[in-house]
Motif scaffolding. Structure first.
Motif, PDB file in Angstrom:
ATOM      1  N   ARG A 109       0.834  -1.204   0.000  1.00  0.00           N
ATOM      2  CA  ARG A 109       0.000   0.000   0.000  1.00  0.00           C
ATOM      3  C   ARG A 109       0.869   1.254   0.000  1.00  0.00           C
ATOM      4  N   TYR A 110       1.936   1.231   0.791  1.00  0.00           N
ATOM      5  CA  TYR A 110       2.866   2.366   0.883  1.00  0.00           C
ATOM      6  C   TYR A 110       3.513   2.653  -0.479  1.00  0.00           C
ATOM      7  N   VAL A 111       3.941   1.596  -1.156  1.00  0.00           N
ATOM      8  CA  VAL A 111       4.614   1.760  -2.456  1.00  0.00           C
ATOM      9  C   VAL A 111       3.688   2.437  -3.457  1.00  0.00           C
ATOM     10  N   VAL A 112       2.426   1.988  -3.498  1.00  0.00           N
ATOM     11  CA  VAL A 112       1.472   2.563  -4.443  1.00  0.00           C
ATOM     12  C   VAL A 112       1.144   4.010  -4.068  1.00  0.00           C
ATOM     13  N   GLN A 113       0.919   4.253  -2.785  1.00  0.00           N
ATOM     14  CA  GLN A 113       0.530   5.591  -2.331  1.00  0.00           C
ATOM     15  C   GLN A 113       1.659   6.607  -2.511  1.00  0.00           C
ATOM     16  N   HIS A 114       2.910   6.148  -2.412  1.00  0.00           N
ATOM     17  CA  HIS A 114       4.059   7.057  -2.494  1.00  0.00           C
ATOM     18  C   HIS A 114       4.905   6.800  -3.743  1.00  0.00           C
ATOM     19  N   GLN A 115       4.304   6.235  -4.773  1.00  0.00           N
ATOM     20  CA  GLN A 115       5.057   5.801  -5.947  1.00  0.00           C
ATOM     21  C   GLN A 115       5.811   6.934  -6.630  1.00  0.00           C
ATOM     22  N   ASN A 116       5.346   8.171  -6.478  1.00  0.00           N
ATOM     23  CA  ASN A 116       6.028   9.306  -7.115  1.00  0.00           C
ATOM     24  C   ASN A 116       7.211   9.809  -6.296  1.00  0.00           C
ATOM     25  N   ASP A 117       7.355   9.279  -5.071  1.00  0.00           N
ATOM     26  CA  ASP A 117       8.414   9.762  -4.176  1.00  0.00           C
ATOM     27  C   ASP A 117       9.542   8.756  -3.974  1.00  0.00           C
ATOM     28  N   ILE A 118       9.385   7.552  -4.518  1.00  0.00           N
ATOM     29  CA  ILE A 118      10.406   6.526  -4.295  1.00  0.00           C
ATOM     30  C   ILE A 118      11.083   6.152  -5.608  1.00  0.00           C
ATOM     31  N   GLU A 119      12.303   5.681  -5.493  1.00  0.00           N
ATOM     32  CA  GLU A 119      13.107   5.285  -6.655  1.00  0.00           C
ATOM     33  C   GLU A 119      13.137   3.766  -6.745  1.00  0.00           C
ATOM     34  N   LEU A 120      12.715   3.231  -7.889  1.00  0.00           N
ATOM     35  CA  LEU A 120      12.733   1.775  -8.087  1.00  0.00           C
ATOM     36  C   LEU A 120      14.057   1.321  -8.689  1.00  0.00           C
ATOM     37  N   PRO A 121      14.591   0.179  -8.306  1.00  0.00           N
ATOM     38  CA  PRO A 121      14.065  -0.688  -7.250  1.00  0.00           C
ATOM     39  C   PRO A 121      14.202  -0.048  -5.867  1.00  0.00           C
ATOM     40  N   PHE A 122      13.156  -0.230  -5.064  1.00  0.00           N
ATOM     41  CA  PHE A 122      13.096   0.375  -3.733  1.00  0.00           C
ATOM     42  C   PHE A 122      13.348  -0.697  -2.685  1.00  0.00           C
ATOM     43  N   LYS A 123      14.372  -0.477  -1.864  1.00  0.00           N
ATOM     44  CA  LYS A 123      14.739  -1.433  -0.814  1.00  0.00           C
ATOM     45  C   LYS A 123      14.387  -0.823   0.539  1.00  0.00           C
ATOM     46  N   ARG A 124      13.473  -1.454   1.246  1.00  0.00           N
ATOM     47  CA  ARG A 124      13.058  -0.903   2.538  1.00  0.00           C
ATOM     48  C   ARG A 124      13.165  -1.974   3.619  1.00  0.00           C
ATOM     49  N   TYR A 125      13.416  -1.491   4.848  1.00  0.00           N
ATOM     50  CA  TYR A 125      13.271  -2.381   5.999  1.00  0.00           C
ATOM     51  C   TYR A 125      12.316  -1.745   6.986  1.00  0.00           C
ATOM     52  N   GLN A 126      11.698  -2.598   7.799  1.00  0.00           N
ATOM     53  CA  GLN A 126      10.669  -2.145   8.732  1.00  0.00           C
ATOM     54  C   GLN A 126      10.697  -3.061   9.948  1.00  0.00           C
ATOM     55  N   ILE A 127      10.779  -2.485  11.137  1.00  0.00           N
ATOM     56  CA  ILE A 127      10.762  -3.258  12.381  1.00  0.00           C
ATOM     57  C   ILE A 127       9.657  -2.679  13.249  1.00  0.00           C
ATOM     58  N   GLN A 128       8.512  -3.345  13.257  1.00  0.00           N
ATOM     59  CA  GLN A 128       7.333  -2.859  13.979  1.00  0.00           C
ATOM     60  C   GLN A 128       6.463  -4.033  14.430  1.00  0.00           C
ATOM     61  N   PRO A 129       5.573  -3.792  15.409  1.00  0.00           N
ATOM     62  CA  PRO A 129       4.702  -4.885  15.873  1.00  0.00           C
ATOM     63  C   PRO A 129       3.559  -5.157  14.910  1.00  0.00           C
ATOM     64  N   VAL A 130       3.085  -6.409  14.920  1.00  0.00           N
ATOM     65  CA  VAL A 130       1.890  -6.814  14.171  1.00  0.00           C
ATOM     66  C   VAL A 130       0.999  -7.612  15.127  1.00  0.00           C
ATOM     67  N   TRP A 131      -0.249  -7.834  14.703  1.00  0.00           N
ATOM     68  CA  TRP A 131      -1.213  -8.490  15.582  1.00  0.00           C
ATOM     69  C   TRP A 131      -1.978  -9.565  14.827  1.00  0.00           C
ATOM     70  N   ARG A 132      -2.161 -10.710  15.489  1.00  0.00           N
ATOM     71  CA  ARG A 132      -2.935 -11.804  14.895  1.00  0.00           C
ATOM     72  C   ARG A 132      -3.792 -12.458  15.979  1.00  0.00           C
ATOM     73  N   ALA A 133      -5.057 -12.674  15.667  1.00  0.00           N
ATOM     74  CA  ALA A 133      -5.984 -13.280  16.624  1.00  0.00           C
ATOM     75  C   ALA A 133      -5.823 -14.795  16.612  1.00  0.00           C
ATOM     76  N   ASP A 134      -4.603 -15.233  16.865  1.00  0.00           N
ATOM     77  CA  ASP A 134      -4.243 -16.646  16.807  1.00  0.00           C
ATOM     78  C   ASP A 134      -4.370 -17.264  18.197  1.00  0.00           C
ATOM     79  N   ARG A 135      -4.306 -18.596  18.271  1.00  0.00           N
ATOM     80  CA  ARG A 135      -4.312 -19.267  19.564  1.00  0.00           C
ATOM     81  C   ARG A 135      -2.908 -19.212  20.146  1.00  0.00           C
TER      82      ARG A 135
END
Length: 456
Positions: A109-135
């Motif tokens: 979603r980020y790539v599409v929304q910011h496609q005019n601001d990024i240079e391809l190929p675009f290499k990104r890293y991200q360290i953040q929490p995620v959530w899953r309603a798992d057992r």
């Protein structure tokens, strides 16, 4: 009587030592991400529901935490919809946002929304929490961190090669030896589905096959039968369940099985390229292994797929995974943008390092020296010394209250503070400090410059 406070199942509090150990892992991963040229981004903790729903298959969608709309959300539901008791219909009316399930779809979603601001190929890293309603269970939590690296805008298989190297670099830096990087290709799975006449059931086929390690061969076959895959087709799969040997011998067997499938042979060709490149580059500690039953149930994978296993003898699920997705951004209106990425399972890596006692001994070091409080005058002199020590990069603190000596010393012991300074009236007059080693019990009177030298 007030109810005892608690936290939701599948979530955790972390003490200072645990936070230090988690930070050590994250900093190690981040350092390697940056060495490989990845740039950091962050996305919101929650997204619009339509950004997430339908991207992970039926099983994934059920594990997405939905957020109720603010205000009197029930008033917006008609009596007819309410009486229908349809989960899908009602949820869409009362919840327009959801906690992110992973970092890959928000990244698309980020790539599409910011496609005019990024240079391809675009290499990104991200360290953040995620959530899953798992057992919740060992190594599986409802709130956990993902450490992701992705490249979009390149179809080159050298990206897959570099990701394997990146896995190896992180685990060798963490001194975690014996890790296995399993690899397969979704084109091979598509080819197998074609050969057994189950092209229209590819998702059911891969979701079932992905459970082989968890539920075993017979249960996987039962699930395939329940999804309408024919007995004849299942019997043609038998060679997959028994396929063994090194990378080359497995590939040769696959060529025979998939000789009539163009897409299957394309997948084999891609795997051979990656394996040849890695053989020329060599890995430090990890081992690359072909696993033709590896499926990774997420729908968006289209090429190479990875899953990382902990060293033999450690009972733990995968500690990393990822793969190639050729057209994930098309769901947000940007077709033909190929991507590939991997993820590190921070929480599971933590458990593995803990079990193998691989955390550095000094990782949780906090305060180096505590100044005992003997009263306002002595405390002021002590605080001046503490300030100078901090300016020199030494972790130091003053006990805030003029409490009994025993209480202050017990505080130092419980905090595992290695040194205390006794700065009473006599020491203030003589401009010296009594330094006590809490492990040996030895004491010495020294001037500030010597105190600084010892603590360094």
């Amino acid at each position: 009587m007030a109810q005892k406070p608690s936290i939701p199942k599948g979530t955790r509090d972390f003490n200072a030592e645990e936070v230090a150990k988690r930070s050590y892992i994250m900093e190690t991963i981040k350092e390697q991400f940056q060495l490989y040229g990845f740039q950091p981004i962050e996305t919101p903790s929650f997204e619009n529901s339509d950004t997430l729903m339908g991207k992970y298959g039926d099983e994934g969608d059920r594990l997405i935490f939905k957020i109720l709309n603010s205000g009197d959300y029930l008033r917006k539901i008609s009596d007819e919809v309410y009486k229908s008791k349809s989960e899908v219909t009602i949820t869409s009316k009362i919840s327009e946002k959801a906690l992110r399930y992973d970092l890959t779809v928000p990244f698309a979603r980020y790539v599409v929304q910011h496609q005019n601001d990024i240079e391809l190929p675009f290499k990104r890293y991200q360290i953040q929490p995620v959530w899953r309603a798992d057992r919740p269970q060992k190594g599986r939590f409802r709130e956990f961190y993902q450490c992701d690296a992705d490249v979009v805008g390149s179809k080159s298989l050298f990206q897959e090669v570099e990701f394997i190297q990146l896995y190896d670099a992180v685990f060798s830096t963490l001194k975690l030896e014996g890790v296995t990087i399993k690899i397969n290709n979704r084109k091979i799975l598509s080819g197998i589905a074609e050969v057994i006449g189950a092209q229209d059931k590819l998702i059911d086929f891969t979701v079932a096959l992905d459970k082989l390690d968890k539920i075993g061969e017979e249960k996987v076959k039962e699930e395939m039968r329940s999804k309408g895959i024919s007995e004849e087709g299942i019997s043609k799969l038998q060679p997959l369940f028994t396929l063994k040997g090194d990378f080359g011998s497995q590939v040769e067997s696959l060529k025979s099985i998939l000789s009539t499938s163009e897409i299957g042979l394309k997948g084999i060709e891609e795997l051979e390229f990656i394996n040849t490149a890695i053989s020329n580059l060599e890995l430090k500690t990890a081992k690359l292994q072909l696993d033709v039953t590896l499926a990774r149930g997420l729908n968006y994978y289209t090429g190479a797929i990875f899953e990382v296993s902990a060293p033999e003898g450690v009972k733990m699920g995968s500690i990393g995974g990822g793969g190639r997705y050729d057209d994930l951004t098309s769901i947000f209106g940007k077709p033909d943008t190929s991507g590939v990425g991997i993820s590190f399972g921070l929480d599971r890596i933590y458990l593995v390092l803990e079990e193998l006692n691989l955390f550095p001994a000094t990782i949780a070091d906090s305060t180096k020296v505590l100044f005992i409080n003997f009263g306002e005058t002595e405390a002021m002199t002590g605080l001046q010394a503490v300030t100078k020590l901090r300016q020199a990069g030494i972790k130091a603190e003053l006990y805030p209250d003029n409490a009994k000596m025993k209480k202050q010393m017990n505080y130092a012991n419980r905090r595992h503070i290695p040194y205390v300074v006794l700065l009473g009236e006599e020491e203030v007059k003589a401009k010296v400090f009594t330094l006590k080693n809490m492990e040996s019990g030895e004491q010495q009177k020294i001037e500030f410059d010597d105190l600084l030298e010892v603590l360094k």
